[in-house]
Design a protein around this motif. Structure first.
Motif, PDB file in Angstrom:
ATOM      1  N   VAL A 121      11.455   7.728 -90.602  1.00 51.36           N
ATOM      2  CA  VAL A 121      10.150   7.130 -90.290  1.00 51.36           C
ATOM      3  C   VAL A 121      10.324   5.981 -89.290  1.00 51.36           C
ATOM      4  O   VAL A 121       9.589   5.863 -88.305  1.00 51.36           O
ATOM      5  CB  VAL A 121       9.457   6.612 -91.576  1.00 51.36           C
ATOM      6  CG1 VAL A 121       8.199   5.820 -91.239  1.00 51.36           C
ATOM      7  CG2 VAL A 121       9.118   7.779 -92.482  1.00 51.36           C
ATOM      8  N   LEU A 122      11.334   5.177 -89.557  1.00 50.02           N
ATOM      9  CA  LEU A 122      11.603   4.026 -88.684  1.00 50.02           C
ATOM     10  C   LEU A 122      11.915   4.482 -87.256  1.00 50.02           C
ATOM     11  O   LEU A 122      11.484   3.863 -86.277  1.00 50.02           O
ATOM     12  CB  LEU A 122      12.785   3.234 -89.264  1.00 50.02           C
ATOM     13  CG  LEU A 122      12.884   1.764 -88.924  1.00 50.02           C
ATOM     14  CD1 LEU A 122      11.590   1.022 -89.195  1.00 50.02           C
ATOM     15  CD2 LEU A 122      14.017   1.124 -89.721  1.00 50.02           C
ATOM     16  N   ILE A 125       8.720   5.330 -85.545  1.00 48.98           N
ATOM     17  CA  ILE A 125       7.981   4.102 -85.184  1.00 48.98           C
ATOM     18  C   ILE A 125       8.609   3.460 -83.957  1.00 48.98           C
ATOM     19  O   ILE A 125       7.914   3.072 -83.010  1.00 48.98           O
ATOM     20  CB  ILE A 125       7.946   3.111 -86.374  1.00 48.98           C
ATOM     21  CG1 ILE A 125       7.135   3.694 -87.527  1.00 48.98           C
ATOM     22  CG2 ILE A 125       7.351   1.776 -85.944  1.00 48.98           C
ATOM     23  CD1 ILE A 125       7.202   2.880 -88.818  1.00 48.98           C
ATOM     24  N   ASN A 126       9.945   3.362 -83.960  1.00 44.03           N
ATOM     25  CA  ASN A 126      10.633   2.761 -82.802  1.00 44.03           C
ATOM     26  C   ASN A 126      10.345   3.544 -81.526  1.00 44.03           C
ATOM     27  O   ASN A 126      10.060   2.973 -80.477  1.00 44.03           O
ATOM     28  CB  ASN A 126      12.141   2.714 -83.048  1.00 44.03           C
ATOM     29  CG  ASN A 126      12.529   1.598 -84.000  1.00 44.03           C
ATOM     30  OD1 ASN A 126      11.853   0.564 -84.063  1.00 44.03           O
ATOM     31  ND2 ASN A 126      13.594   1.791 -84.751  1.00 44.03           N
ATOM     32  N   LEU A 129       6.765   3.008 -80.395  1.00 45.73           N
ATOM     33  CA  LEU A 129       6.547   1.689 -79.779  1.00 45.73           C
ATOM     34  C   LEU A 129       7.177   1.623 -78.388  1.00 45.73           C
ATOM     35  O   LEU A 129       6.598   1.067 -77.458  1.00 45.73           O
ATOM     36  CB  LEU A 129       7.095   0.580 -80.675  1.00 45.73           C
ATOM     37  CG  LEU A 129       6.310   0.346 -81.970  1.00 45.73           C
ATOM     38  CD1 LEU A 129       7.009  -0.667 -82.858  1.00 45.73           C
ATOM     39  CD2 LEU A 129       4.890  -0.143 -81.662  1.00 45.73           C
ATOM     40  N   ARG A 130       8.359   2.226 -78.241  1.00 47.02           N
ATOM     41  CA  ARG A 130       9.005   2.207 -76.918  1.00 47.02           C
ATOM     42  C   ARG A 130       8.185   2.999 -75.899  1.00 47.02           C
ATOM     43  O   ARG A 130       8.261   2.734 -74.705  1.00 47.02           O
ATOM     44  CB  ARG A 130      10.417   2.791 -77.004  1.00 47.02           C
ATOM     45  CG  ARG A 130      11.400   1.843 -77.621  1.00 47.02           C
ATOM     46  CD  ARG A 130      12.829   2.118 -77.173  1.00 47.02           C
ATOM     47  NE  ARG A 130      13.731   1.299 -77.953  1.00 47.02           N
ATOM     48  CZ  ARG A 130      14.213   1.654 -79.151  1.00 47.02           C
ATOM     49  NH1 ARG A 130      13.901   2.836 -79.655  1.00 47.02           N
ATOM     50  NH2 ARG A 130      14.994   0.847 -79.817  1.00 47.02           N
ATOM     51  N   GLN A 132       5.073   2.980 -75.606  1.00 45.16           N
ATOM     52  CA  GLN A 132       3.817   2.287 -75.311  1.00 45.16           C
ATOM     53  C   GLN A 132       3.989   1.252 -74.201  1.00 45.16           C
ATOM     54  O   GLN A 132       5.066   0.675 -74.056  1.00 45.16           O
ATOM     55  CB  GLN A 132       3.310   1.566 -76.561  1.00 45.16           C
ATOM     56  CG  GLN A 132       2.918   2.498 -77.683  1.00 45.16           C
ATOM     57  CD  GLN A 132       1.826   3.453 -77.246  1.00 45.16           C
ATOM     58  OE1 GLN A 132       0.749   3.044 -76.850  1.00 45.16           O
ATOM     59  NE2 GLN A 132       2.123   4.746 -77.294  1.00 45.16           N
ATOM     60  N   ARG A 137       2.507  -2.690 -77.246  1.00 49.32           N
ATOM     61  CA  ARG A 137       3.484  -2.745 -78.341  1.00 49.32           C
ATOM     62  C   ARG A 137       3.680  -4.180 -78.823  1.00 49.32           C
ATOM     63  O   ARG A 137       3.945  -4.414 -79.995  1.00 49.32           O
ATOM     64  CB  ARG A 137       4.801  -2.095 -77.954  1.00 49.32           C
ATOM     65  CG  ARG A 137       5.637  -2.768 -76.916  1.00 49.32           C
ATOM     66  CD  ARG A 137       7.016  -2.089 -76.845  1.00 49.32           C
ATOM     67  NE  ARG A 137       7.773  -2.607 -75.732  1.00 49.32           N
ATOM     68  CZ  ARG A 137       8.049  -1.926 -74.633  1.00 49.32           C
ATOM     69  NH1 ARG A 137       7.629  -0.672 -74.498  1.00 49.32           N
ATOM     70  NH2 ARG A 137       8.738  -2.454 -73.660  1.00 49.32           N
ATOM     71  N   LEU A 141       3.129  -5.335 -82.694  1.00 51.18           N
ATOM     72  CA  LEU A 141       4.142  -6.054 -83.477  1.00 51.18           C
ATOM     73  C   LEU A 141       3.662  -7.441 -83.889  1.00 51.18           C
ATOM     74  O   LEU A 141       4.046  -7.954 -84.936  1.00 51.18           O
ATOM     75  CB  LEU A 141       5.455  -6.138 -82.695  1.00 51.18           C
ATOM     76  CG  LEU A 141       6.211  -4.808 -82.655  1.00 51.18           C
ATOM     77  CD1 LEU A 141       7.368  -4.852 -81.671  1.00 51.18           C
ATOM     78  CD2 LEU A 141       6.730  -4.427 -84.041  1.00 51.18           C
ATOM     79  N   LEU A 179       3.488  10.689 -86.759  1.00 46.96           N
ATOM     80  CA  LEU A 179       4.148  10.892 -88.049  1.00 46.96           C
ATOM     81  C   LEU A 179       3.800  12.268 -88.621  1.00 46.96           C
ATOM     82  O   LEU A 179       4.648  12.944 -89.199  1.00 46.96           O
ATOM     83  CB  LEU A 179       3.736   9.781 -89.032  1.00 46.96           C
ATOM     84  CG  LEU A 179       4.335   8.403 -88.728  1.00 46.96           C
ATOM     85  CD1 LEU A 179       3.593   7.306 -89.502  1.00 46.96           C
ATOM     86  CD2 LEU A 179       5.818   8.353 -89.084  1.00 46.96           C
TER      87      LEU A 179
END
Lengths: 186, 334
Positions: A121-122, A125-126, A129-130, A132, A137, A141, A179
């Motif tokens: 999952v992490l 997410i990473n 975000l990268r 974006q 991002r 955050l 996800l």
């Protein structure tokens, strides 16, 4: 003083390490804690606890990104304190709001979770975000890592609150889709 | 995964991302030249035209408007009730603009457009420094609709946008107010799509995305029927008629003779949560009135009808409104 020099002080068990940390990053860490707790006394305690956690964890750790390392400790300590306050019915409203927001995408991931599944999952997410644009991002955050209020973010970025809310709303939906596409069945 | 667990997990995102967010320097929107440029453009446009929750949760129209006009369930319910899908597109110069949907309360109309480049590229490159806003011109056929005024940026009737450099699609909304009743058709255009950056010298840098052509015929034109809707409360004040709906607040009052609006007219909407949306009319040193107002002189009656107020930045359910304050008196919204 460079970050790696401060880390070296920790490794050498020099008490100057904590002083150097507080001089360089004390204000940052107080800001992180204050955004979560909205209470200066509690925030100060969390920052002091951060120094102690850093002292206990370096060594064996040798953080490459010292500020982020410290920030994560402060965030966790502050979040735990906020949860305690929520249990004691003291100011849990903002936490409930944050939880309801992240549930918009987290509920698309069934639970319970193993460490490996959390890592998957992490990773999503990473990657999301990268992918974006930088301002988006950062705003994401600021909200879900720093736990800043929408109004505070809006003031910092010179946007309207509705604009910040709309950016976050769209990002939560996009992350939810990411996800779901990855089909993490836990 | 429960939200609390996800919130904890968010604490473990990549340290490089955390560091970037923690050390980010905020890009504050500059006042000054930018604002006045918008204000002057607004006056010019007016002078030319007034004479002439989770994705999929809200329904199709609620989802479209949610990022720009309200993302709560109660707001989305109103948007669905007052909204209509449109789906009318026009392409000029490799850019397609689509009127996606509209909402109206019988007096005010909000149209949502999407803007995309036909080659799929970003309208504004990712990483564009000092990006401030999208800007465009808009106009209508006929004089039954005016640009509506916004309380957030009272000198800027240009509408609102949802866009970040790097995105391939922008969504923009344009707000209109009907002169009297809502017309049964909307015929209008967009043109001169630009993005503005804060210049390093304090002046606004203007960059053209697409013009839509030099002639009016080449603009992005839209023609669609307006589905009648009505949801408003009229309050008879001592010397004015106050109209409040989930979309807008308006005060109308008449004075004898051909008059300028008095320097300050207090008009505000107080919500039950304590917020006050202030539409009081004030003229600054440059003669720019904010929020703008309209004055119509009736030669036969020798009276001047003033209208002030504006369309909200988000849908506000009537049950969340406490009272309208007009020139010192509070009138409950029932």
């Amino acid at each position: 003083m460079e970050d790696q020099e401060i880390v070296e002080l920790y490794w050498n068990r020099s008490e100057d390490a904590i002083f150097a940390t507080s001089v360089k990053y004390g204000a940052y860490l107080r800001t992180v804690a204050n955004h979560i707790l909205h209470n200066e006394a509690d925030a100060e305690e969390c920052v002091n606890d951060t120094y102690m956690k850093a002292w206990e964890s370096i060594p064996p750790n040798r953080p490459r990104r010292f500020l982020a390392y410290l920030g994560s400790i402060t965030r966790n300590l502050s979040l735990n304190r906020l949860k305690q306050r929520a249990v004691q019915k003291r100011g849990g409203g903002e936490l409930e709001l944050l939880i309801s927001e992240v549930e918009e995408f987290s509920l698309s991931v069934p639970g319970p979770e193993s460490q490996a599944e959390e890592a998957a999952v992490l990773k999503i997410i990473n990657e999301y975000l990268r992918s974006q644009p930088q301002p988006k991002r950062r705003i994401f955050l600021k909200r879900y890592w720093s736990m800043m209020g929408v109004r505070e973010i809006a003031e910092e970025y010179g946007m309207t609150e509705s604009k910040v809310s709309s950016i976050l709303y769209r990002m939560r939906n996009e992350l939810k889709r990411q996800l779901e596409q990855e089909e993490i069945f836990l | 995964m429960k939200g609390e667990k996800m919130l904890n997990l968010m604490g473990q995102v990549d340290e490089s991302l955390i560091e970037e967010a923690m050390t980010a320097q905020p890009t504050r929107r500059k006042l000054g030249r930018t604002v006045w440029a918008v204000a002057i453009a607004a006056v010019l446009v007016l002078s030319l035209t007034v004479g002439a929750a989770a994705a999929g949760a809200f329904g199709p129209i609620g989802d479209l408007f949610a990022p720009l006009f309200g993302a709560s369930e109660s707001q989305a319910a109103i948007i669905e009730r007052l909204g209509q899908p449109i789906g009318v597109s026009d392409t000029q110069g490799g850019v397609t603009v689509t009127a996606e949907a509209a909402i109206n309360d019988g007096k005010n109309l909000v149209v949502l457009y999407s803007v995309t480049k036909d080659d799929g590229s970003a309208l504004v490159s990712e990483g564009t420094e000092r990006f401030d806003q999208l800007a465009w011109n808009a106009g209508m056929d006929g004089d039954t609709l005016h640009f509506a005024f916004s309380q957030r940026e009272p000198n800027d009737p240009l509408g609102d946008f949802d866009y970040t450099p790097g995105d391939s699609t922008a969504r923009i909304i344009q707000k209109f107010t009907a002169e009297a009743g809502m017309p049964d058709r909307f015929t209008g255009y967009l043109s001169d799509l630009e993005y503005w950056c804060d210049g390093t010298d304090g002046y606004t840098e203007v960059h053209r995305i697409a013009s839509g052509g030099e002639k009016k015929d080449d603009f992005w034109w839209f023609d669609f029927p307006i589905v009648p809707a009505k949801e408003a409360v009229t309050i008879q004040a001592q010397d004015a008629e106050l109209h409040v709906s989930p979309l807008a607040l308006e005060a109308q009052f008449t004075v004898q003779g051909r008059k300028e609006l008095a320097n300050q007219q207090v008009l505000a909407l107080r919500l039950k949560d304590g917020r006050v949306l202030d539409y009081s009319s004030v003229t600054d040193d440059n003669g720019i009135r904010s929020p703008m107002s309209r004055a119509q002189y009736d030669e036969q009656q020798d009276t001047t009808l003033f209208t002030l107020g504006g369309v909200f930045d988000e849908v506000i359910p009537l049950e969340e409104m406490d009272c309208v304050i007009f020139n010192g008196t509070a009138y409950p919204v029932k």
